[in-house]
Design a protein around this motif. Structure first.
Motif, PDB file in Angstrom:
ATOM      1  N   ASP A  62      62.958  48.444  87.665  1.00  0.00           N
ATOM      2  CA  ASP A  62      62.933  49.489  88.693  1.00  0.00           C
ATOM      3  C   ASP A  62      61.529  49.646  89.261  1.00  0.00           C
ATOM      4  O   ASP A  62      61.352  49.815  90.467  1.00  0.00           O
ATOM      5  N   GLN A  63      60.533  49.592  88.388  1.00  0.00           N
ATOM      6  CA  GLN A  63      59.155  49.797  88.820  1.00  0.00           C
ATOM      7  C   GLN A  63      58.593  48.610  89.585  1.00  0.00           C
ATOM      8  O   GLN A  63      57.921  48.787  90.602  1.00  0.00           O
ATOM      9  N   PHE A  64      58.856  47.393  89.125  1.00  0.00           N
ATOM     10  CA  PHE A  64      58.157  46.234  89.673  1.00  0.00           C
ATOM     11  C   PHE A  64      58.972  45.354  90.616  1.00  0.00           C
ATOM     12  O   PHE A  64      58.390  44.536  91.330  1.00  0.00           O
ATOM     13  N   SER A  65      60.291  45.481  90.639  1.00  0.00           N
ATOM     14  CA  SER A  65      61.037  44.631  91.569  1.00  0.00           C
ATOM     15  C   SER A  65      61.073  45.240  92.963  1.00  0.00           C
ATOM     16  O   SER A  65      61.382  44.557  93.922  1.00  0.00           O
ATOM     17  N   GLN A  66      60.757  46.527  93.070  1.00  0.00           N
ATOM     18  CA  GLN A  66      60.718  47.242  94.344  1.00  0.00           C
ATOM     19  C   GLN A  66      62.002  47.068  95.136  1.00  0.00           C
ATOM     20  O   GLN A  66      62.005  46.811  96.327  1.00  0.00           O
ATOM     21  N   GLU A  68      65.078  48.694  96.729  1.00  0.00           N
ATOM     22  CA  GLU A  68      65.538  49.990  97.208  1.00  0.00           C
ATOM     23  C   GLU A  68      67.028  50.161  96.929  1.00  0.00           C
ATOM     24  O   GLU A  68      67.810  49.254  97.206  1.00  0.00           O
ATOM     25  N   ARG A 117      59.952  38.513  91.590  1.00  0.00           N
ATOM     26  CA  ARG A 117      59.279  39.602  92.299  1.00  0.00           C
ATOM     27  C   ARG A 117      58.617  40.567  91.317  1.00  0.00           C
ATOM     28  O   ARG A 117      57.472  40.982  91.505  1.00  0.00           O
ATOM     29  N   ALA A 118      59.325  40.910  90.244  1.00  0.00           N
ATOM     30  CA  ALA A 118      58.784  41.845  89.265  1.00  0.00           C
ATOM     31  C   ALA A 118      57.561  41.267  88.549  1.00  0.00           C
ATOM     32  O   ALA A 118      56.566  41.971  88.340  1.00  0.00           O
ATOM     33  N   ASN A 121      54.598  41.284  91.024  1.00  0.00           N
ATOM     34  CA  ASN A 121      54.119  42.643  91.260  1.00  0.00           C
ATOM     35  C   ASN A 121      53.390  43.196  90.040  1.00  0.00           C
ATOM     36  O   ASN A 121      52.387  43.900  90.169  1.00  0.00           O
ATOM     37  N   GLU A 125      49.502  44.369  90.101  1.00  0.00           N
ATOM     38  CA  GLU A 125      49.122  45.718  89.671  1.00  0.00           C
ATOM     39  C   GLU A 125      48.129  45.665  88.509  1.00  0.00           C
ATOM     40  O   GLU A 125      47.173  46.441  88.467  1.00  0.00           O
TER      41      GLU A 125
END
Length: 130
Positions: A62-66, A68, A117-118, A121, A125
Motif C-alpha cells: 500500500d505504501q510503496f506501490s502507489q 490508487e 514499482r514497490a 519506490n 525513499e
C-alpha cells in the motif's frame, strides 16, 4: 544488503514466471526481504514470536506501490494464495492445468509490475533518508 536480496529474488521470480512456474511466492519474498527484522511481537496466548507477515506485506505494498484505489488489487488475496503455495495447500502451477481458474495470468503480471514499482519506490525513499 536487503535490497540486493530483494532484487535477486525479483529476478528469480521473473525467470520462474517465464518458465511457467509459480512465481508469486518469490515476488512476495522479494518484498519481505525489505521488512524491518526487529518488528516482531510475542503472541499473548502462547508466547511465541509473531511477525504479522501478511499485514506487513499489505502495508508495504500500500505504501510503496502507489496504487490508487484498494479495490483495484487485493494484496490480501495475493498473500493468501502465496501461503497456500508455500504450505502445500495448492498443487504447483506446473503440475496443475486448472491453475488458471484460480490465478489468472493478468493477476500474475500485476503482481510482477506492482512488486517492481514497490521495490523501486522503497529504494528511492531509503536513498532520500540517507
Amino acid at each position: 544488503a536487503d535490497f540486493l536480496r530483494a532484487a535477486g529474488l525479483f529476478l528469480q521470480a521473473n525467470m520462474m514466471r517465464r518458465l511457467g512456474m509459480d512465481s508469486l511466492q518469490t515476488y512476495v519474498s522479494a518484498v519481505e526481504a525489505l521488512f524491518d527484522k526487529a518488528k516482531k511481537k510475542k503472541c499473548e496466548k502462547c508466547g511465541q514470536d509473531s511477525y504479522s507477515l501478511a499485514a506487513r506485506y499489505r502495508k508495504f505494498m500500500d505504501q510503496f506501490s502507489q496504487l490508487e484505489g484498494a479495490s483495484i488489487f487485493d494484496y490480501g488475496s495475493t498473500y493468501k494464495l502465496r501461503s497456500r503455495i508455500v504450505h502445500g495447500d495448492r498443487v504447483p502451477k506446473i503440475d496443475n492445468s486448472a491453475w488458471e481458474e484460480e490465478y489468472h495470468p493478468q493477476q500474475e503480471w500485476a503482481v510482477e509490475a506492482l512488486t517492481r514499482r514497490a521495490l523501486v519506490n522503497w529504494l528511492l525513499e531509503s536513498r532520500e533518508k540517507h
